[in-house]
Write a protein that holds these residues in place. Structure first.
Motif, PDB file in Angstrom:
ATOM      1  N   ASP A  90       7.965  38.332 -66.379  1.00  0.00           N
ATOM      2  CA  ASP A  90       8.206  36.940 -66.714  1.00  0.00           C
ATOM      3  C   ASP A  90       8.534  36.160 -65.438  1.00  0.00           C
ATOM      4  N   ASP A  91       8.155  34.902 -65.397  1.00  0.00           N
ATOM      5  CA  ASP A  91       8.399  34.073 -64.209  1.00  0.00           C
ATOM      6  C   ASP A  91       9.866  34.004 -63.820  1.00  0.00           C
ATOM      7  N   THR A  92      10.776  34.155 -64.781  1.00  0.00           N
ATOM      8  CA  THR A  92      12.203  34.106 -64.446  1.00  0.00           C
ATOM      9  C   THR A  92      12.591  35.258 -63.513  1.00  0.00           C
ATOM     10  N   ILE A  93      11.912  36.386 -63.633  1.00  0.00           N
ATOM     11  CA  ILE A  93      12.177  37.518 -62.725  1.00  0.00           C
ATOM     12  C   ILE A  93      11.832  37.126 -61.294  1.00  0.00           C
ATOM     13  N   PHE A  94      10.696  36.472 -61.111  1.00  0.00           N
ATOM     14  CA  PHE A  94      10.304  36.042 -59.768  1.00  0.00           C
ATOM     15  C   PHE A  94      11.281  35.013 -59.220  1.00  0.00           C
ATOM     16  N   GLU A  95      11.752  34.110 -60.083  1.00  0.00           N
ATOM     17  CA  GLU A  95      12.717  33.105 -59.650  1.00  0.00           C
ATOM     18  C   GLU A  95      14.034  33.756 -59.235  1.00  0.00           C
ATOM     19  N   GLN A  96      14.486  34.755 -59.995  1.00  0.00           N
ATOM     20  CA  GLN A  96      15.718  35.466 -59.642  1.00  0.00           C
ATOM     21  C   GLN A  96      15.551  36.197 -58.318  1.00  0.00           C
ATOM     22  N   ASP A  97      14.415  36.860 -58.144  1.00  0.00           N
ATOM     23  CA  ASP A  97      14.162  37.574 -56.893  1.00  0.00           C
ATOM     24  C   ASP A  97      14.138  36.618 -55.705  1.00  0.00           C
ATOM     25  N   CYS A  98      13.521  35.461 -55.878  1.00  0.00           N
ATOM     26  CA  CYS A  98      13.477  34.477 -54.786  1.00  0.00           C
ATOM     27  C   CYS A  98      14.886  34.028 -54.411  1.00  0.00           C
ATOM     28  N   GLY A  99      15.724  33.814 -55.414  1.00  0.00           N
ATOM     29  CA  GLY A  99      17.105  33.428 -55.136  1.00  0.00           C
ATOM     30  C   GLY A  99      17.836  34.495 -54.350  1.00  0.00           C
ATOM     31  N   LEU A 100      17.642  35.746 -54.732  1.00  0.00           N
ATOM     32  CA  LEU A 100      18.284  36.850 -54.020  1.00  0.00           C
ATOM     33  C   LEU A 100      17.758  36.949 -52.588  1.00  0.00           C
ATOM     34  N   TYR A 101      16.456  36.788 -52.413  1.00  0.00           N
ATOM     35  CA  TYR A 101      15.890  36.867 -51.066  1.00  0.00           C
ATOM     36  C   TYR A 101      16.387  35.721 -50.184  1.00  0.00           C
ATOM     37  N   ARG A 102      16.617  34.550 -50.772  1.00  0.00           N
ATOM     38  CA  ARG A 102      17.185  33.447 -49.980  1.00  0.00           C
ATOM     39  C   ARG A 102      18.592  33.814 -49.499  1.00  0.00           C
ATOM     40  N   VAL A 103      19.362  34.444 -50.369  1.00  0.00           N
ATOM     41  CA  VAL A 103      20.713  34.879 -49.984  1.00  0.00           C
ATOM     42  C   VAL A 103      20.625  35.906 -48.861  1.00  0.00           C
ATOM     43  N   PRO A 115      20.984  36.706 -41.257  1.00  0.00           N
ATOM     44  CA  PRO A 115      21.431  37.915 -40.564  1.00  0.00           C
ATOM     45  C   PRO A 115      22.928  38.192 -40.703  1.00  0.00           C
ATOM     46  N   LEU A 116      23.756  37.142 -40.736  1.00  0.00           N
ATOM     47  CA  LEU A 116      25.199  37.367 -40.883  1.00  0.00           C
ATOM     48  C   LEU A 116      25.516  37.978 -42.249  1.00  0.00           C
ATOM     49  N   ARG A 117      24.839  37.501 -43.282  1.00  0.00           N
ATOM     50  CA  ARG A 117      25.086  38.055 -44.612  1.00  0.00           C
ATOM     51  C   ARG A 117      24.609  39.497 -44.699  1.00  0.00           C
ATOM     52  N   LEU A 118      23.498  39.793 -44.048  1.00  0.00           N
ATOM     53  CA  LEU A 118      23.023  41.187 -44.025  1.00  0.00           C
ATOM     54  C   LEU A 118      24.018  42.086 -43.290  1.00  0.00           C
ATOM     55  N   LYS A 119      24.598  41.556 -42.223  1.00  0.00           N
ATOM     56  CA  LYS A 119      25.576  42.336 -41.463  1.00  0.00           C
ATOM     57  C   LYS A 119      26.836  42.567 -42.288  1.00  0.00           C
ATOM     58  N   ILE A 120      27.253  41.558 -43.049  1.00  0.00           N
ATOM     59  CA  ILE A 120      28.415  41.732 -43.938  1.00  0.00           C
ATOM     60  C   ILE A 120      28.131  42.827 -44.949  1.00  0.00           C
ATOM     61  N   LEU A 121      26.944  42.804 -45.542  1.00  0.00           N
ATOM     62  CA  LEU A 121      26.587  43.851 -46.513  1.00  0.00           C
ATOM     63  C   LEU A 121      26.591  45.232 -45.854  1.00  0.00           C
ATOM     64  N   ALA A 122      26.073  45.321 -44.652  1.00  0.00           N
ATOM     65  CA  ALA A 122      26.049  46.604 -43.941  1.00  0.00           C
ATOM     66  C   ALA A 122      27.466  47.100 -43.666  1.00  0.00           C
ATOM     67  N   MET A 123      28.363  46.191 -43.295  1.00  0.00           N
ATOM     68  CA  MET A 123      29.751  46.577 -43.036  1.00  0.00           C
ATOM     69  C   MET A 123      30.422  47.062 -44.315  1.00  0.00           C
ATOM     70  N   LEU A 124      30.173  46.348 -45.422  1.00  0.00           N
ATOM     71  CA  LEU A 124      30.803  46.735 -46.686  1.00  0.00           C
ATOM     72  C   LEU A 124      30.186  48.003 -47.267  1.00  0.00           C
ATOM     73  N   SER A 177      31.169  33.494 -49.912  1.00  0.00           N
ATOM     74  CA  SER A 177      30.968  32.785 -51.173  1.00  0.00           C
ATOM     75  C   SER A 177      29.526  32.921 -51.662  1.00  0.00           C
ATOM     76  N   VAL A 178      28.573  32.804 -50.771  1.00  0.00           N
ATOM     77  CA  VAL A 178      27.156  32.939 -51.132  1.00  0.00           C
ATOM     78  C   VAL A 178      26.875  34.350 -51.647  1.00  0.00           C
ATOM     79  N   LEU A 179      27.395  35.353 -50.945  1.00  0.00           N
ATOM     80  CA  LEU A 179      27.191  36.743 -51.360  1.00  0.00           C
ATOM     81  C   LEU A 179      27.861  37.035 -52.699  1.00  0.00           C
ATOM     82  N   LYS A 180      29.049  36.471 -52.885  1.00  0.00           N
ATOM     83  CA  LYS A 180      29.785  36.684 -54.128  1.00  0.00           C
ATOM     84  C   LYS A 180      29.064  36.021 -55.299  1.00  0.00           C
ATOM     85  N   LYS A 181      28.611  34.787 -55.099  1.00  0.00           N
ATOM     86  CA  LYS A 181      27.892  34.058 -56.148  1.00  0.00           C
ATOM     87  C   LYS A 181      26.604  34.782 -56.543  1.00  0.00           C
ATOM     88  N   ALA A 182      25.966  35.439 -55.594  1.00  0.00           N
ATOM     89  CA  ALA A 182      24.733  36.190 -55.871  1.00  0.00           C
ATOM     90  C   ALA A 182      25.016  37.524 -56.557  1.00  0.00           C
TER      91      ALA A 182
END
Length: 123
Positions: A37-50, A54-63, A89-94
């Motif tokens: 369903d198109d909503t799956i693609f929309e959700q994936d796009c939102g996650l990929y934007r998050v 690079p800073l958010r990826l580094k935070i995830l790697a640290m955690l 906040s962006v990571l938490k909201k996602a």
């Protein structure tokens, strides 16, 4: 003309291998039915934007190594409090991280989704 009629009436010049496999899956209409369903693609796009920062990826790697308080994350990233607060906040909201208040500190850790993403795309 409905969407189904449009898919059934589509006669495209196709390479033989593509045409044969497309026929086996029910033509263009059959192909479309197998798509998420198109909503799956929309959700994936939102996650990929998050995850596009690079800073958010580094935070995830640290955690992924261990849960951490803000002061440790800030020291490693060497960024202003306001900028760190924004990224957390962006990571938490996602739904990728969660914060647990422990006294004066908030300890951040990966959620199940965050752990799945890190282990699948990881370090």
């Amino acid at each position: 003309m409905t969407k189904d009629e449009r898919y059934q009436d589509a006669s495209l010049p196709l390479p033989p291998g593509v045409e044969e496999s497309l026929c086996r899956c029910g033509g263009i209409a059959g192909l479309v039915e197998q798509l998420p369903d198109d909503t799956i693609f929309e959700q994936d796009c939102g996650l990929y934007r998050v995850l596009a920062d690079p800073l958010r990826l580094k935070i995830l790697a640290m955690l992924a190594v261990q849960p951490l308080c803000v002061c440790v994350i800030k020291t490693v990233l060497d960024i202003a409090d306001s900028k760190l607060s924004y990224h957390l906040s962006v990571l938490k909201k996602a739904g990728l991280i969660a914060g647990d208040q422990q006294g004066n500190w908030i300890i951040y850790s990966l959620t199940e989704l965050g752990s799945e993403w890190v282990s699948g795309h990881g370090k």
